[in-house]
Write a protein that holds these residues in place. Structure first.
Motif, PDB file in Angstrom:
ATOM      1  N   LEU A 140      -3.704 -32.715 -51.949  1.00  0.00           N
ATOM      2  CA  LEU A 140      -5.082 -32.908 -51.504  1.00  0.00           C
ATOM      3  C   LEU A 140      -5.123 -33.299 -50.036  1.00  0.00           C
ATOM      4  CD1 LEU A 140      -6.820 -34.437 -54.598  1.00  0.00           C
ATOM      5  CD2 LEU A 140      -6.868 -32.139 -53.720  1.00  0.00           C
ATOM      6  N   ILE A 160      -7.067 -31.448 -45.875  1.00  0.00           N
ATOM      7  CA  ILE A 160      -7.808 -32.006 -44.745  1.00  0.00           C
ATOM      8  C   ILE A 160      -7.588 -31.212 -43.453  1.00  0.00           C
ATOM      9  CG2 ILE A 160      -8.142 -34.077 -43.364  1.00  0.00           C
ATOM     10  CD1 ILE A 160      -7.423 -35.637 -45.954  1.00  0.00           C
ATOM     11  N   GLY A 192      -4.646 -33.257 -62.986  1.00  0.00           N
ATOM     12  CA  GLY A 192      -5.411 -33.305 -64.227  1.00  0.00           C
ATOM     13  C   GLY A 192      -6.039 -31.980 -64.578  1.00  0.00           C
ATOM     14  N   ILE A 252     -10.471 -33.560 -69.219  1.00  0.00           N
ATOM     15  CA  ILE A 252     -10.039 -32.536 -68.268  1.00  0.00           C
ATOM     16  C   ILE A 252     -11.256 -31.789 -67.736  1.00  0.00           C
ATOM     17  CG2 ILE A 252      -8.770 -30.369 -68.084  1.00  0.00           C
ATOM     18  CD1 ILE A 252      -6.645 -31.593 -69.851  1.00  0.00           C
ATOM     19  N   VAL A 257     -12.798 -33.791 -64.998  1.00  0.00           N
ATOM     20  CA  VAL A 257     -12.140 -33.654 -63.687  1.00  0.00           C
ATOM     21  C   VAL A 257     -12.559 -32.350 -63.032  1.00  0.00           C
ATOM     22  CG1 VAL A 257      -9.931 -33.474 -62.500  1.00  0.00           C
ATOM     23  CG2 VAL A 257     -10.174 -35.004 -64.422  1.00  0.00           C
ATOM     24  N   ILE A 267     -14.538 -32.056 -59.473  1.00  0.00           N
ATOM     25  CA  ILE A 267     -14.061 -31.293 -58.323  1.00  0.00           C
ATOM     26  C   ILE A 267     -15.090 -30.234 -57.951  1.00  0.00           C
ATOM     27  CG2 ILE A 267     -12.238 -29.771 -57.489  1.00  0.00           C
ATOM     28  CD1 ILE A 267     -10.332 -31.197 -59.375  1.00  0.00           C
ATOM     29  N   MET A 299     -11.874 -36.972 -46.820  1.00  0.00           N
ATOM     30  CA  MET A 299     -10.823 -37.866 -47.297  1.00  0.00           C
ATOM     31  C   MET A 299     -11.329 -38.727 -48.447  1.00  0.00           C
ATOM     32  SD  MET A 299      -8.582 -39.687 -44.479  1.00  0.00           S
ATOM     33  CE  MET A 299      -8.441 -38.611 -43.115  1.00  0.00           C
ATOM     34  N   ASP A 357     -11.480 -36.718 -51.487  1.00  0.00           N
ATOM     35  CA  ASP A 357     -10.136 -36.504 -52.010  1.00  0.00           C
ATOM     36  C   ASP A 357      -9.693 -37.683 -52.863  1.00  0.00           C
ATOM     37  OD1 ASP A 357      -9.850 -34.060 -50.951  1.00  0.00           O
ATOM     38  OD2 ASP A 357      -8.419 -34.584 -49.388  1.00  0.00           O
ATOM     39  N   ILE A 358     -10.050 -38.882 -52.418  1.00  0.00           N
ATOM     40  CA  ILE A 358      -9.605 -40.057 -53.178  1.00  0.00           C
ATOM     41  C   ILE A 358     -10.221 -40.053 -54.567  1.00  0.00           C
ATOM     42  CG2 ILE A 358      -9.743 -42.569 -53.263  1.00  0.00           C
ATOM     43  CD1 ILE A 358      -9.477 -42.465 -50.188  1.00  0.00           C
ATOM     44  N   ILE A 379     -11.105 -37.508 -56.277  1.00  0.00           N
ATOM     45  CA  ILE A 379     -10.462 -36.469 -57.079  1.00  0.00           C
ATOM     46  C   ILE A 379      -9.072 -36.927 -57.517  1.00  0.00           C
ATOM     47  CG2 ILE A 379      -9.557 -34.115 -57.025  1.00  0.00           C
ATOM     48  CD1 ILE A 379     -11.806 -33.467 -55.043  1.00  0.00           C
ATOM     49  N   ILE A 380      -8.347 -37.544 -56.594  1.00  0.00           N
ATOM     50  CA  ILE A 380      -6.980 -37.968 -56.918  1.00  0.00           C
ATOM     51  C   ILE A 380      -7.009 -38.982 -58.055  1.00  0.00           C
ATOM     52  CG2 ILE A 380      -5.031 -39.306 -56.043  1.00  0.00           C
ATOM     53  CD1 ILE A 380      -5.544 -37.962 -53.314  1.00  0.00           C
ATOM     54  N   VAL A 381      -7.902 -39.956 -57.947  1.00  0.00           N
ATOM     55  CA  VAL A 381      -7.930 -41.004 -58.972  1.00  0.00           C
ATOM     56  C   VAL A 381      -8.268 -40.391 -60.327  1.00  0.00           C
ATOM     57  CG1 VAL A 381      -9.171 -43.053 -59.731  1.00  0.00           C
ATOM     58  CG2 VAL A 381      -8.441 -42.843 -57.355  1.00  0.00           C
ATOM     59  N   ALA A 417      -7.919 -37.300 -61.318  1.00  0.00           N
ATOM     60  CA  ALA A 417      -6.873 -36.385 -61.793  1.00  0.00           C
ATOM     61  C   ALA A 417      -5.693 -37.166 -62.331  1.00  0.00           C
ATOM     62  CB  ALA A 417      -6.428 -35.465 -60.654  1.00  0.00           C
ATOM     63  N   ILE A 418      -5.315 -38.231 -61.642  1.00  0.00           N
ATOM     64  CA  ILE A 418      -4.126 -38.966 -62.074  1.00  0.00           C
ATOM     65  C   ILE A 418      -4.393 -39.678 -63.393  1.00  0.00           C
ATOM     66  CG2 ILE A 418      -2.688 -40.950 -61.500  1.00  0.00           C
ATOM     67  CD1 ILE A 418      -2.520 -39.955 -58.700  1.00  0.00           C
ATOM     68  N   VAL A 448      -6.344 -38.731 -65.809  1.00  0.00           N
ATOM     69  CA  VAL A 448      -6.274 -37.765 -66.897  1.00  0.00           C
ATOM     70  C   VAL A 448      -4.833 -37.350 -67.142  1.00  0.00           C
ATOM     71  CG1 VAL A 448      -6.912 -35.429 -67.546  1.00  0.00           C
ATOM     72  CG2 VAL A 448      -8.599 -36.951 -66.572  1.00  0.00           C
ATOM     73  N   TRP A 449      -4.115 -37.143 -66.063  1.00  0.00           N
ATOM     74  CA  TRP A 449      -2.732 -36.704 -66.181  1.00  0.00           C
ATOM     75  C   TRP A 449      -1.904 -37.722 -66.971  1.00  0.00           C
ATOM     76  CZ3 TRP A 449       0.207 -32.519 -65.230  1.00  0.00           C
ATOM     77  CH2 TRP A 449       1.581 -32.702 -65.168  1.00  0.00           C
ATOM     78  N   VAL A 450      -2.065 -38.987 -66.626  1.00  0.00           N
ATOM     79  CA  VAL A 450      -1.301 -40.031 -67.311  1.00  0.00           C
ATOM     80  C   VAL A 450      -1.640 -40.017 -68.792  1.00  0.00           C
ATOM     81  CG1 VAL A 450      -1.038 -42.522 -67.547  1.00  0.00           C
ATOM     82  CG2 VAL A 450      -1.004 -41.462 -65.290  1.00  0.00           C
TER      83      VAL A 450
END
Lengths: 571, 253, 197, 81
Positions: free
Chosen positions: A339, A343, A391, B16, B19, B23, B75, B78-79, B81-83, B85-86, B88-90
């Motif tokens: 990700l 940027i 995910g 899922i 997420v 996005i 940015m 992105d944060i 999305i990252i949170v 995604a992670i 769900v992944w876990v």
């Protein structure tokens, strides 16, 4: 052989017919002139593009009308289907995008844009093309060997690719590996040339920040290629040994590791995306500044985002392996880096859009291509986020969503970027103007069908259609009539798009003879290549190399009457 | 978005999909914003006679912020999305249910799926294991743990209605879990190219109620090592299907 | 902002076209070495991963590598680098005087390759072959790859010596050949550590 | 790349081990193999960046030196005192 052919001088050598014939060979086939080599790469790339497009036509027809005899190919068996898909991918990436964007434009533009007479290693340059040409023939020969061409997807995951008992293409898979390895060696030699030339052969007065963005981007792309290709060459050697010598590097039954190949492959595979992306980005930058009559917005920011992209591109590759059995914890790190790389790429798109602000935009054919590149690539970029986030990748991995995503990146890069570059530099390449009406017809006839091909595929991917299946009848959830309709829409659009390429080829070759003479600088552009004759003679500037006084994007400067200010004009 | 095409039939399918929707909203916003500005600029600054273009270097602060502000906003997106995604992944890939209802074994080979169900005793590798080809039967609303194995090349165990995918690697056992939430019969795909018969490796997952599942189990004789489904055995499946495939291609349908 | 660097009073014509930042041959070789370094990085990574899968390494029943005698070999190779460096310095002062140190460096390198080949013969006799185990496969692949590079670099150095003998050797060509040899020398300790130890 | 982005990335990466403790699905390979993959991933990512950074710095210093040299050459020689 490389040493034995002397280049003919500008004078003499034409007094005997024998000499005359020699001079054709040495002028067009064994030339060390960077422009001739660029044309050789361009034409080889275009020919391979036609072959790759034909493969796409054959397997798309099978998908839209399963079991029907495809005109020009015949029945598409499952083995055929796999070979077609595999070689379509391989050809389009390694034998079309790479040779055209890096090698053809790199060879043509770098010496002309930095103002020198030729590459610093002209003979290595010629050797590079010769190896590339051989590699193309080697790859195509795999269709004529027993067992047929390799069908294990362009990623060639072992054990399928490593063991003929699994792939059922004993010779095809070895030939594939050899061809790819040869092709890498060719571009490695080319890359050394590009970087060294851009560093060492700049015209007097040209500082690092006076180098046009496209040259910078080709150089950074070459650096990325050279720093990432090593592990894959190692992997290719190991794969070849597994196939032919009886080692078991990738065979778990003997202590090998199949995931190891993915590790080596994607280490190269992801930077490769940026290797082809950056030259197309650079070509776009050149074109939009010329046709918007604008200075490039924040030249240095573009440069730094290019470097940033290069650095980050080495840290994202494992996102291709999220669900491939790697340690699940690695997915977190690679989600974050993936990700992050969005940027700088987003920033580049913003810069290009910002460049348009306050401009005076002419919608000529090259400009249309450049603008289409920005827009279509934007779609490709934003859909990548779905796949980079771990995910959502659990669902999207290996569906048509992935396929549509990377076609929305690779098509703008390899096809739109190429057409932008070719239509823009055509006057310099051949000294003639292309027909603008035919050019626009070709533009709309390519871009509209392109979207009609891949938007349906996005939908199919979201509905769960997985890749590399020759016939979806066996999957009740995927054989719904509306899905089959979408497949047919995509295929018909593809046929239309391929047909429209005839317009381009007609325009391309007819303009060489019937086009209007172009003159030195038809677009009123600043960069150095437009100060040479069209087409430039061997040595580019026989009367002496230009001196450089400023950066490449001084358009519409308030102190000037003209709206452009070439780099070589003192004041 | 996805639920319009495929039902959400597992406990994590909705996560899922969330997420994916998140996005879609975030990048959709940026996409439409950028595209809107792009087309507006194209229209606004088209060439007009007598209107010269402006000289903007883009290096000054007041110009650069048109780039840098979106840069920071992206940015922040992105944060998020990252949170998401992670998390769900876990949940899907790292955590395992503590008390699974049963463990099942999924074996991929060229070109068939073999499923080993623990029989009525609920334990794998006992005499009452039920082996099926291309048909997996699970009970609804019960957590299952699966072990993926491959006999030859890479495969991928993909159940779209569960939003679940996982590569199957020869030489390794890969463990994962799911819990079905709706009864029904759905596709199982092999989503990693595995050779000529890759397109002929469809499986079916039958999600049934506890009573139906027990009835199915009772109907199976114990220790069915070469269970038959649609009249083919495990060993014969690959060859038969390949023959069928070439038939498909030759006889236009 | 990069202001236009115009200065009409100043003449730029005295600047030679194509003035190199670094000798082209040297820069080209350095870039080539980047690829080669990553090639070896890939091999070392592959070796590390496959080795981690093994229960016992080296695999049982396979001959042990000659760790001690290869140290002699390693010393010869490592010594050749300062000798070559010295030859380079002499070359800059007085070309002809570099012949002898260059020949010494080539000799040390040739000894390395020859001794390595001798050890291979022994190992082959003891039953370590390319297909006998992962250990053998990686040994011959990695050490063989290094040997191929060593031979190529030696050829370049011999060519340089020949040119030097004819007094036709340019500093760029000498630098290029030397950089490649330094690379061969620098990679070896890593391979020795990963493969032998 | 801005420093803030990297800081955020690291902060997020620090959150990861907490999740990793719970990793019950760690696939049935040896612990050693898992670390081999992680280690070589780091190695292969960092090595090219290190090499390129080194070469880049070296070339940059050479270029700057040359440009300074040419700037000096272009200035008119000061009159002798």
């Amino acid at each position: 052989m490389a040493e034995s052919i002397e280049h003919p001088g500008h004078a003499g050598g034409h007094d005997a017919p024998h000499d005359h014939e020699m001079s054709f060979w040495s002028k067009y086939i064994f030339s060390t002139d960077h422009k001739v080599i660029a044309m050789q790469y361009l034409f080889t790339g275009m020919a391979m593009g036609l072959i790759g497009g034909f493969f796409a036509y054959a397997f798309r027809m099978q998908l839209a009308f399963p079991g029907m005899e495809v005109p020009g190919w015949g029945m598409v068996s499952p083995a055929d289907y796999n070979s077609l898909v595999t070689n379509h991918g391989t050809i389009m990436i390694f034998w079309v995008a790479m040779p055209v964007l890096i090698a053809a434009f790199g060879n043509f533009l770098i010496p002309l844009m930095i103002g020198c007479d030729d590459m610093v290693f002209p003979k290595i340059n010629r050797l590079s093309f010769q190896i590339f040409f051989v590699s193309a023939i080697v790859l195509l020969s795999s269709f004529f060997v027993p067992g047929g061409a390799f069908g294990g997807a362009w990623t060639a995951y072992p054990p399928l690719s490593a063991n003929p008992n699994y792939s059922l293409t004993p010779m095809g898979s070895s030939i594939w590996v050899v061809a790819v390895a040869l092709e890498f060696i060719a571009f490695l030699l080319g890359g050394i040339n590009f970087i060294t030339t851009a560093m060492n052969a700049r015209a007097p007065g040209m500082k690092l920040y006076d180098i046009p963005i496209v040259v910078w981007m080709i150089v950074v792309a070459s650096i990325l290629f050279m720093a990432s290709v090593g592990p894959l060459i190692a992997g290719a050697i190991m794969l070849f040994m597994d196939q032919n010598i009886g080692t078991h590097f990738f065979d778990p039954a003997y202590g090998g590791d199949p995931i190891l190949w993915q590790h080596l492959f994607w280490f190269f595979g992801h930077p490769e995306v940026y290797v082809v992306l950056l030259p197309a980005m650079g070509i776009t930058a050149e074109i939009i500044t010329v046709f918007a009559r604008k200075k490039l917005f924040a030249y240095r920011t573009v440069l730094y985002t290019t470097f940033g992209t290069g650095v980050l591109s080495f840290t994202v590759w494992a996102h291709h392996q999220f669900i491939a059995g790697i340690d699940p914890r690695m997915a977190h790190v690679f989600t974050i880096t993936t990700l992050l790389i969005s940027i700088p790429i987003a920033e580049m798109c913003f810069v290009y859009v910002a460049t348009l602000y306050g401009g005076s935009i002419t919608f000529s054919t090259p400009m249309l291509w450049a603008l289409a590149f920005i827009f279509e690539f934007l779609i490709g970029g934003v859909t990548g986020i779905f796949l980079g986030a771990s995910g959502s990748d659990i669902y999207f991995h290996d569906t048509y969503f992935v396929l549509a995503h990377f076609h929305y990146t690779f098509f703008p890069i390899a096809i739109i970027g190429t057409f932008a570059g070719v239509t823009f530099w055509y006057p310099k390449m051949f000294g003639k103007m292309m027909n603008d009406t035919l050019g626009k017809l070709h533009f709309w006839g390519t871009v509209i069908p392109f979207n009609l091909i891949f938007i349906p595929l996005f939908v199919l991917g979201a509905a769960g259609q997985h890749r590399r299946i020759y016939n979806y009848e066996h999957f009740p959830e995927l054989s719904a009539p509306w899905m089959q309709d979408l497949r047919q829409v995509a295929t018909i659009a593809l046929v239309v798009m391929l047909g429209m390429q005839l317009v381009f080829f007609y325009n391309f070759f007819a303009s060489m003879f019937r086009g209007k003479a172009a003159g030195k600088n038809p677009w009123k552009s600043n960069t150095l290549e437009w100060t040479a004759d069209s087409p430039p003679p061997h040595g580019n500037w026989p009367e002496g190399l230009p001196n450089v006084y400023r950066g490449p994007y001084e358009y519409s400067h308030p102190d000037r009457d003209d709206d452009y200010w070439p780099q070589n004009v003192p004041s | 978005m996805i639920e319009r095409y495929l039902v959400q039939a597992s406990t994590f399918a909705a996560d899922i999909d969330f997420v994916i929707n998140l996005i879609a909203v975030l990048v959709g916003f940026w996409f439409f914003l950028t595209a809107g500005v792009f087309f507006w600029l194209l229209f606004r600054f088209r060439r007009r006679d007598g209107v010269p273009s402006e000289y903007i270097t883009g290096e000054e602060k007041e110009h650069k912020r048109f780039i840098s502000i979106p840069h920071y906003l992206i940015m922040v997106c992105d944060i998020f999305i990252i949170v998401a995604a992670i998390q769900v992944w876990v949940n899907v890939k790292q955590d395992l249910p503590e008390n699974p209802h049963a463990e099942i074994r999924v074996i991929g080979q060229q070109w068939a799926w073999t499923f080993v169900h623990p029989g009525p005793d609920g334990e794998l590798d006992t005499a009452d294991d039920i082996v099926t080809v291309e048909e997996l039967r699970v009970e609804v609303n019960q957590p299952y743990v699966f072990h993926l194995e491959s006999r030859d090349v890479l495969h991928n165990f993909s159940v779209p209605v569960f939003r679940l995918k996982q590569d199957v690697i020869p030489g390794r056992v890969i463990t994962g879990w799911f819990e079905a939430t709706k009864t029904g019969t759905h596709d199982i795909q092999c989503a990693e190219i595995c050779g000529i018969g890759h397109g002929l490796m469809p499986g079916r997952i039958v999600i049934e109620s506890a009573a139906d599942h027990a009835a199915w189990m009772a109907g199976k004789a114990p220790n069915q090592l070469a269970a038959t489904v649609r009249g083919t055995t495990v060993a014969a499946t690959g060859g038969t299907k390949l023959a069928a495939a070439s038939g498909d291609a030759l006889n236009a349908n | 902002m990069s202001a236009p660097i115009t200065n009409p009073e100043l003449e730029l014509v005295d600047e030679a076209p194509g003035r190199p930042v670094v000798e082209s041959a040297v820069l080209g070789t350095v870039l080539f070495c980047v690829v080669e370094a990553m090639l070896f990085a890939g091999l070392v990574s592959a070796h590390t991963i496959v080795r981690s899968n093994a229960v016992e390494w080296p695999p049982p029943g396979q001959p042990r590598l000659p760790i001690e005698s290869t140290l002699l070999n390693t010393a010869a190779l490592l010594l050749s680098a300062p000798v070559l460096f010295y030859a380079g310095r002499v070359f800059r002062r007085n070309r002809r005087d570099a012949l002898r140190p260059l020949a010494l460096a080539i000799g040390l390198g040739a000894f390395f390759v020859a001794f390595q080949g001798y050890e291979w013969l022994g190992l082959l006799r003891e039953g370590l072959t390319l297909t006998s185990s992962q250990h053998g496969s990686f040994f011959y692949l990695m050490i063989g790859m290094h040997a191929a590079h060593a031979v190529a670099a030696l050829v370049a150095l011999v060519w340089a010596w020949q040119r030097l003998f004819d007094l036709r050797l340019t500093p760029g060509a000498f630098g290029g050949a030397a950089v490649f040899w330094y690379f061969v020398v620098a990679v070896w300790p890593v391979l020795y550590w990963r493969v032998y130890l | 790349m801005s420093r803030a982005a990297l800081a955020i990335a690291f902060a997020l990466a620090l959150l990861v081990p907490g999740a990793a403790e719970a990793c019950s699905v760690c696939f049935s390979t040896t612990e050693e193999n898992r670390w081999a993959f992680i280690g070589t991933t780091v190695f292969m990512s960092v090595l090219p960046l290190g090499i390129l950074f080194g070469i880049g710095t070296w070339l940059r210093s050479k270029v700057l030196e040359m440009e300074r040299h040419h700037e000096a050459a272009r200035l008119p020689t000061p009159p002798a005192p």
